[in-house]
Motif scaffolding. Structure first.
Motif, PDB file in Angstrom:
ATOM      1  N   ARG A  94       0.630  -1.197  -0.154  1.00 38.44           N
ATOM      2  CA  ARG A  94      -0.047  -0.095  -0.102  1.00 38.44           C
ATOM      3  C   ARG A  94       0.873   1.187   0.126  1.00 38.44           C
ATOM      4  O   ARG A  94       0.524   2.344  -0.418  1.00 38.44           O
ATOM      5  CB  ARG A  94      -0.812   0.218   1.226  1.00 38.44           C
ATOM      6  N   ASN A  95       2.132   1.226   0.391  1.00 43.94           N
ATOM      7  CA  ASN A  95       2.982   2.460   0.441  1.00 43.94           C
ATOM      8  C   ASN A  95       4.271   2.458  -0.332  1.00 43.94           C
ATOM      9  O   ASN A  95       5.101   3.248  -0.285  1.00 43.94           O
ATOM     10  CB  ASN A  95       3.369   2.440   2.056  1.00 43.94           C
ATOM     11  N   LEU A  96       4.280   1.492  -1.342  1.00 44.09           N
ATOM     12  CA  LEU A  96       5.414   1.274  -2.311  1.00 44.09           C
ATOM     13  C   LEU A  96       5.432   2.696  -3.225  1.00 44.09           C
ATOM     14  O   LEU A  96       4.185   3.103  -3.521  1.00 44.09           O
ATOM     15  CB  LEU A  96       5.470   0.222  -3.310  1.00 44.09           C
ATOM     16  N   ILE A  97       6.271   3.228  -3.386  1.00 45.24           N
ATOM     17  CA  ILE A  97       6.661   4.371  -4.218  1.00 45.24           C
ATOM     18  C   ILE A  97       6.343   4.115  -5.858  1.00 45.24           C
ATOM     19  O   ILE A  97       6.593   2.813  -6.108  1.00 45.24           O
ATOM     20  CB  ILE A  97       8.016   5.084  -4.048  1.00 45.24           C
ATOM     21  N   GLN A  98       5.776   4.915  -6.520  1.00 47.10           N
ATOM     22  CA  GLN A  98       5.536   4.665  -7.828  1.00 47.10           C
ATOM     23  C   GLN A  98       6.170   5.788  -8.616  1.00 47.10           C
ATOM     24  O   GLN A  98       6.491   7.037  -8.242  1.00 47.10           O
ATOM     25  CB  GLN A  98       4.038   4.996  -8.213  1.00 47.10           C
ATOM     26  N   LYS A  99       6.425   5.770  -9.992  1.00 53.22           N
ATOM     27  CA  LYS A  99       7.007   6.518 -10.851  1.00 53.22           C
ATOM     28  C   LYS A  99       5.965   7.996 -10.822  1.00 53.22           C
ATOM     29  O   LYS A  99       4.871   7.837 -11.043  1.00 53.22           O
ATOM     30  CB  LYS A  99       6.992   5.984 -12.252  1.00 53.22           C
ATOM     31  N   GLY A 100       6.874   9.015 -10.580  1.00 51.79           N
ATOM     32  CA  GLY A 100       6.235  10.451 -10.372  1.00 51.79           C
ATOM     33  C   GLY A 100       5.812  10.956  -9.186  1.00 51.79           C
ATOM     34  O   GLY A 100       5.576  11.962  -9.207  1.00 51.79           O
ATOM     35  N   ALA A 123       7.366  11.753  -5.119  1.00 55.45           N
ATOM     36  CA  ALA A 123       8.184  12.429  -4.594  1.00 55.45           C
ATOM     37  C   ALA A 123       8.818  11.783  -3.488  1.00 55.45           C
ATOM     38  O   ALA A 123       8.113  11.381  -2.628  1.00 55.45           O
ATOM     39  CB  ALA A 123       8.066  13.877  -4.329  1.00 55.45           C
ATOM     40  N   LEU A 124      10.107  11.671  -3.397  1.00 59.87           N
ATOM     41  CA  LEU A 124      10.827  11.230  -2.313  1.00 59.87           C
ATOM     42  C   LEU A 124      10.739  12.270  -1.107  1.00 59.87           C
ATOM     43  O   LEU A 124      10.508  13.443  -1.236  1.00 59.87           O
ATOM     44  CB  LEU A 124      11.986  10.582  -2.486  1.00 59.87           C
ATOM     45  N   ALA A 125      11.421  11.719   0.009  1.00 61.00           N
ATOM     46  CA  ALA A 125      11.216  12.965   1.213  1.00 61.00           C
ATOM     47  C   ALA A 125      12.507  14.004   0.968  1.00 61.00           C
ATOM     48  O   ALA A 125      12.146  15.176   1.515  1.00 61.00           O
ATOM     49  CB  ALA A 125      11.943  12.100   2.405  1.00 61.00           C
ATOM     50  N   VAL A 126      13.296  13.851   0.049  1.00 64.37           N
ATOM     51  CA  VAL A 126      14.051  15.189  -0.235  1.00 64.37           C
ATOM     52  C   VAL A 126      13.490  15.867  -1.464  1.00 64.37           C
ATOM     53  O   VAL A 126      14.242  16.971  -1.988  1.00 64.37           O
ATOM     54  CB  VAL A 126      15.511  14.808  -0.420  1.00 64.37           C
ATOM     55  N   SER A 127      12.391  15.577  -1.896  1.00 67.02           N
ATOM     56  CA  SER A 127      11.630  16.252  -2.982  1.00 67.02           C
ATOM     57  C   SER A 127      12.052  15.850  -4.226  1.00 67.02           C
ATOM     58  O   SER A 127      11.303  16.254  -5.399  1.00 67.02           O
ATOM     59  CB  SER A 127      11.706  17.683  -2.962  1.00 67.02           C
ATOM     60  N   GLU A 165      22.343  22.216  -1.305  1.00 63.39           N
ATOM     61  CA  GLU A 165      23.271  21.914  -0.117  1.00 63.39           C
ATOM     62  C   GLU A 165      22.555  22.482   1.211  1.00 63.39           C
ATOM     63  O   GLU A 165      22.797  22.102   2.429  1.00 63.39           O
ATOM     64  CB  GLU A 165      24.473  22.194  -0.160  1.00 63.39           C
ATOM     65  N   GLU A 166      21.889  23.781   1.093  1.00 62.46           N
ATOM     66  CA  GLU A 166      21.408  24.410   2.074  1.00 62.46           C
ATOM     67  C   GLU A 166      20.075  23.570   2.792  1.00 62.46           C
ATOM     68  O   GLU A 166      19.985  23.633   4.006  1.00 62.46           O
ATOM     69  CB  GLU A 166      21.038  25.806   1.657  1.00 62.46           C
ATOM     70  N   THR A 167      19.128  23.230   1.695  1.00 55.10           N
ATOM     71  CA  THR A 167      18.067  22.834   2.079  1.00 55.10           C
ATOM     72  C   THR A 167      17.878  21.279   2.199  1.00 55.10           C
ATOM     73  O   THR A 167      16.859  20.642   2.602  1.00 55.10           O
ATOM     74  CB  THR A 167      17.051  23.327   1.294  1.00 55.10           C
ATOM     75  N   TYR A 168      19.073  20.803   1.540  1.00 53.23           N
ATOM     76  CA  TYR A 168      18.825  19.292   1.492  1.00 53.23           C
ATOM     77  C   TYR A 168      17.783  18.757   0.646  1.00 53.23           C
ATOM     78  O   TYR A 168      16.874  17.745   1.035  1.00 53.23           O
ATOM     79  CB  TYR A 168      18.939  18.424   2.716  1.00 53.23           C
ATOM     80  N   LYS A 169      17.609  19.531  -0.366  1.00 50.28           N
ATOM     81  CA  LYS A 169      16.458  19.295  -1.467  1.00 50.28           C
ATOM     82  C   LYS A 169      16.841  19.004  -2.639  1.00 50.28           C
ATOM     83  O   LYS A 169      17.872  19.840  -3.021  1.00 50.28           O
ATOM     84  CB  LYS A 169      15.231  20.195  -1.181  1.00 50.28           C
ATOM     85  N   GLY A 170      16.201  18.289  -3.514  1.00 50.76           N
ATOM     86  CA  GLY A 170      16.561  18.226  -5.057  1.00 50.76           C
ATOM     87  C   GLY A 170      16.932  16.641  -5.313  1.00 50.76           C
ATOM     88  O   GLY A 170      16.322  15.780  -4.838  1.00 50.76           O
TER      89      GLY A 170
END
Length: 432
Positions: free
Chosen positions: A40-46, A48-52, A270-275
């Protein structure tokens, strides 16, 4: 305490262990099979992960998980072991069995902007024998890097393996292609080798040592989205003659070069740890089958299935060996290996009292590879070296929990720790 560092996984084994153990506890609280909660919680294409980072890879995690579960006989074993454990408990027999699962991923290459910072370079150089020397700083430490580099170079150019020489990785003499870490050797450095071979071919054509008229028809597929070298093929003898001429100094252009270029799709902050944390991920489902003896509190691995998607398998023997070796290493971490410190020193720092698995402790490790080629790895390959350290410990401890009904969250799950947990839970007298 003495200085120490990471091996095979760099923090991922610890966090994945906590996450995957927690999922099984959540499933029990919800009255769900652990697999159903994961499904029920597997990631799917499209998504976003925790880092966006949005997953752009063509993933089919549910289907891949089902393939691993079917190979392991997971559903049947869950039912059989419930009956087995109930019958043994009723008769006073000491053996209990369980089966556990872990689903996880591992990024390939340095995190975030790490590869940009390294700006790795690789060169290939024509030699007098009519082959090439591969100049890279990456180190062979038993993982098969020399074999993979040789394969990539030979297949890119259409030469024989014997035509490729991997130069000594002395950075006084070879370009700095970064350290041998982070599941990057085949994917990042192997890709640079392919691009350097491509650059060398372009120089040989530009210098008149190779003629387009002598090229064979285009091959079926490029090495990757960033190379063209296999788009044209020259007969091996024609290419060897051109390489000998270049090595003899008749013209300039003896070397082909490649420098790391970030694949398109975004950067890392590097500042927000996003991307974009990683260019690619490897995905896996591991299933562990265990037997616990309540008399000795020993845990025995009966069977293990490791199923993973790794882009493209470059060398099946080496790839399977990487996984099997990593699973054995992780099984040691899960069940046997305990670092005991006293007065700032490790007191079990030798092979007589630091216990590691032997062949008697490890069952057949059945490896299943799934392939979705990655456009920016050589021939579609991604990294695999750290992946097999991530999943075994939670899969094994999830299986132990099904077998004996207690939760062990501190590794290793030694007989002493298991005995203490069973005693605290008021488990059968066999364990006391």
């Amino acid at each position: 305490t003495p200085p120490n560092g990471a091996f095979r996984g760099f923090g991922a084994p610890q966090t994945i262990f906590a996450m995957e153990r927690h999922l099984d506890r959540c499933a029990a609280r919800l009255g769900l099979d652990p697999v159903e909660l994961r499904r029920r919680n597997l990631i799917q294409k499209g998504e976003a992960l925790a880092v966006s980072q949005v997953v752009a890879e063509p993933i089919e995690l549910a289907a891949w998980m089902d393939q691993a579960l079917a190979a392991a006989g997971y559903g049947q074993k869950r039912l059989e072991y419930e009956a087995f454990n109930a019958a043994n408990a009723a008769s006073g027999a000491p053996l209990r069995r369980g089966v556990g699962v872990a689903t996880f991923m591992h990024g390939a290459g340095f995190t975030g902007s790490g590869e940009d910072y390294l700006a790795s370079e690789v060169a290939v150089q024509a030699n007098a024998a009519g082959g090439i020397d591969v100049l890279t700083a990456n180190t062979e430490m038993g993982q098969g890097a020399i074999t993979i580099f040789t394969q990539v170079a030979a297949d890119t150019l259409g030469l024989d393996l014997d035509d490729v020489v991997i130069a000594a990785n002395d950075t006084d003499k070879v370009p700095n292609s970064g350290p041998t870490v982070a599941s990057r050797t085949a994917m990042v450095v192997g890709h640079l080798i392919a691009r350097a071979c491509d650059d060398l071919v372009h120089k040989l054509v530009g210098n008149g040592l190779l003629r387009d008229a002598d090229a064979a028809p285009a091959s079926a597929a490029p090495v990757s989205a960033m190379t063209e070298g296999v788009g044209r093929r020259w007969p091996a003898d024609t290419l060897r003659a051109a390489l000998r001429a270049a090595a003899a100094g008749e013209v300039k252009g003896k070397q082909g070069w490649a420098k790391y270029v970030r694949p398109p799709g975004g950067a890392w902050n590097e500042e927000t740890y996003k991307g974009i944390a990683y260019g690619a991920f490897a995905w896996a489902t591991y299933v562990a089958d265990v037997e616990v003896d309540l008399t000795t509190c020993e845990v025995r691995l009966r069977d293990f299935v490791a199923s993973q998607e790794v882009g493209r398998v470059l060398n099946p023997v080496l790839a399977a060996g990487q996984i099997q070796g990593g699973v054995a290493q992780a099984a040691g971490w899960a069940l046997l290996e305990d670092t005991i410190m006293a007065d700032g020193a490790m007191i079990n720092g030798n092979m007589t009292n630091y216990v590691v698995p032997t062949s008697a402790d490890v069952p057949e490790i059945r490896v299943i590879f799934l392939e979705k080629p990655y456009s920016y790895g050589p021939f579609g390959a991604k990294g695999i070296g750290e992946l097999p350290m991530d999943g075994p410990a939670p899969a094994i401890l999830n299986a132990v929990a099904q077998a004996v009904g207690v939760q062990i969250d501190h590794l290793p799950c030694s007989p002493e720790r298991l005995l203490a947990a069973l005693t605290a839970a008021g488990q059968p007298q066999e364990a006391a």
